[in-house]
Design a protein around this motif. Structure first.
Motif, PDB file in Angstrom:
ATOM      1  N   ILE A   1       0.866  -1.163   0.000  1.00  0.00           N
ATOM      2  CA  ILE A   1       0.000   0.000   0.000  1.00  0.00           C
ATOM      3  C   ILE A   1       0.908   1.220   0.000  1.00  0.00           C
ATOM      4  O   ILE A   1       1.713   1.400   0.911  1.00  0.00           O
ATOM      5  CB  ILE A   1      -0.906   0.012   1.245  1.00  0.00           C
ATOM      6  CG1 ILE A   1      -1.781  -1.250   1.248  1.00  0.00           C
ATOM      7  CG2 ILE A   1      -1.731   1.292   1.306  1.00  0.00           C
ATOM      8  CD1 ILE A   1      -2.441  -1.539   2.566  1.00  0.00           C
ATOM      9  N   SER A   2       0.817   2.036  -1.029  1.00  0.00           N
ATOM     10  CA  SER A   2       1.628   3.251  -1.119  1.00  0.00           C
ATOM     11  C   SER A   2       0.799   4.441  -0.677  1.00  0.00           C
ATOM     12  O   SER A   2      -0.358   4.593  -1.087  1.00  0.00           O
ATOM     13  CB  SER A   2       2.109   3.478  -2.552  1.00  0.00           C
ATOM     14  OG  SER A   2       2.982   2.449  -2.941  1.00  0.00           O
TER      15      SER A   2
ATOM     16  N   ASP B   1      -1.779   7.655  10.866  1.00  0.00           N
ATOM     17  CA  ASP B   1      -1.050   7.564  12.133  1.00  0.00           C
ATOM     18  C   ASP B   1      -0.856   6.083  12.471  1.00  0.00           C
ATOM     19  O   ASP B   1      -1.279   5.194  11.725  1.00  0.00           O
ATOM     20  CB  ASP B   1      -1.744   8.346  13.252  1.00  0.00           C
ATOM     21  CG  ASP B   1      -3.040   7.731  13.754  1.00  0.00           C
ATOM     22  OD1 ASP B   1      -3.356   6.572  13.404  1.00  0.00           O
ATOM     23  OD2 ASP B   1      -3.743   8.412  14.527  1.00  0.00           O
ATOM     24  N   ALA B   2      -0.197   5.801  13.594  1.00  0.00           N
ATOM     25  CA  ALA B   2       0.159   4.420  13.947  1.00  0.00           C
ATOM     26  C   ALA B   2      -1.074   3.529  14.076  1.00  0.00           C
ATOM     27  O   ALA B   2      -1.071   2.381  13.615  1.00  0.00           O
ATOM     28  CB  ALA B   2       0.966   4.415  15.240  1.00  0.00           C
ATOM     29  N   ALA B   3      -2.130   4.026  14.690  1.00  0.00           N
ATOM     30  CA  ALA B   3      -3.345   3.225  14.871  1.00  0.00           C
ATOM     31  C   ALA B   3      -4.009   2.925  13.531  1.00  0.00           C
ATOM     32  O   ALA B   3      -4.503   1.807  13.303  1.00  0.00           O
ATOM     33  CB  ALA B   3      -4.318   3.938  15.798  1.00  0.00           C
ATOM     34  N   GLN B   4      -4.029   3.903  12.633  1.00  0.00           N
ATOM     35  CA  GLN B   4      -4.626   3.684  11.315  1.00  0.00           C
ATOM     36  C   GLN B   4      -3.823   2.657  10.519  1.00  0.00           C
ATOM     37  O   GLN B   4      -4.392   1.818   9.824  1.00  0.00           O
ATOM     38  CB  GLN B   4      -4.700   4.998  10.549  1.00  0.00           C
ATOM     39  CG  GLN B   4      -5.722   5.967  11.113  1.00  0.00           C
ATOM     40  CD  GLN B   4      -5.628   7.332  10.457  1.00  0.00           C
ATOM     41  OE1 GLN B   4      -4.535   7.888  10.315  1.00  0.00           O
ATOM     42  NE2 GLN B   4      -6.766   7.866  10.065  1.00  0.00           N
ATOM     43  N   LYS B   5      -2.507   2.720  10.617  1.00  0.00           N
ATOM     44  CA  LYS B   5      -1.662   1.739   9.924  1.00  0.00           C
ATOM     45  C   LYS B   5      -1.947   0.340  10.441  1.00  0.00           C
ATOM     46  O   LYS B   5      -2.101  -0.606   9.661  1.00  0.00           O
ATOM     47  CB  LYS B   5      -0.183   2.069  10.108  1.00  0.00           C
ATOM     48  CG  LYS B   5       0.268   3.306   9.379  1.00  0.00           C
ATOM     49  CD  LYS B   5       1.707   3.599   9.717  1.00  0.00           C
ATOM     50  CE  LYS B   5       2.089   4.991   9.291  1.00  0.00           C
ATOM     51  NZ  LYS B   5       3.457   5.332   9.703  1.00  0.00           N
ATOM     52  N   LYS B   6      -2.011   0.197  11.745  1.00  0.00           N
ATOM     53  CA  LYS B   6      -2.287  -1.106  12.362  1.00  0.00           C
ATOM     54  C   LYS B   6      -3.632  -1.653  11.875  1.00  0.00           C
ATOM     55  O   LYS B   6      -3.728  -2.815  11.468  1.00  0.00           O
ATOM     56  CB  LYS B   6      -2.282  -0.974  13.884  1.00  0.00           C
ATOM     57  CG  LYS B   6      -2.494  -2.270  14.632  1.00  0.00           C
ATOM     58  CD  LYS B   6      -2.415  -2.028  16.139  1.00  0.00           C
ATOM     59  CE  LYS B   6      -2.511  -3.303  16.949  1.00  0.00           C
ATOM     60  NZ  LYS B   6      -3.685  -4.092  16.752  1.00  0.00           N
ATOM     61  N   THR B   7      -4.645  -0.816  11.881  1.00  0.00           N
ATOM     62  CA  THR B   7      -5.976  -1.233  11.424  1.00  0.00           C
ATOM     63  C   THR B   7      -5.948  -1.625   9.954  1.00  0.00           C
ATOM     64  O   THR B   7      -6.521  -2.648   9.556  1.00  0.00           O
ATOM     65  CB  THR B   7      -6.997  -0.106  11.657  1.00  0.00           C
ATOM     66  OG1 THR B   7      -7.068   0.166  13.061  1.00  0.00           O
ATOM     67  CG2 THR B   7      -8.373  -0.486  11.145  1.00  0.00           C
TER      68      THR B   7
END
Length: 85
Positions: free
Chosen positions: A6-7, A14-20
């Motif tokens: 995913i580019s 943010d970190a939480a969005q990336k994790k999700t």
């Protein structure tokens, strides 16, 4: 063994969005390609590739860190988006 990249522009997630995002893309691949097999999960690779805003253009306009922060809110040094007031 699927590989998904995913580019995105650095500073949007943010970190939480990336994790999700990583979790949900993995779940989707397990559901669709792995036909729901829990064993398939260990074969799924998902990567988020972030690039500097100056490496992107939308409609001929290059976003800046300031534009991104004003649109999405800034991200603190801890990787968490700072709530807007």
């Amino acid at each position: 063994m699927p590989y998904v990249t995913i580019s995105t522009v650095r500073g949007i997630l943010d970190a939480a969005q990336k994790k999700t995002l990583l979790e949900r893309v993995t779940d989707l691949l397990v559901e669709v390609e792995g036909q729901g097999s829990p064993d398939f999960r260990r074969n799924v690779w998902v990567r988020i590739e972030e690039q500097e805003p100056s490496h992107w253009s939308l409609g001929g306009m290059q976003p800046t860190a300031e534009i991104i922060a004003s649109t999405f809110g800034p991200i603190g040094t801890d990787g968490v988006r700072i709530a807007r007031r």
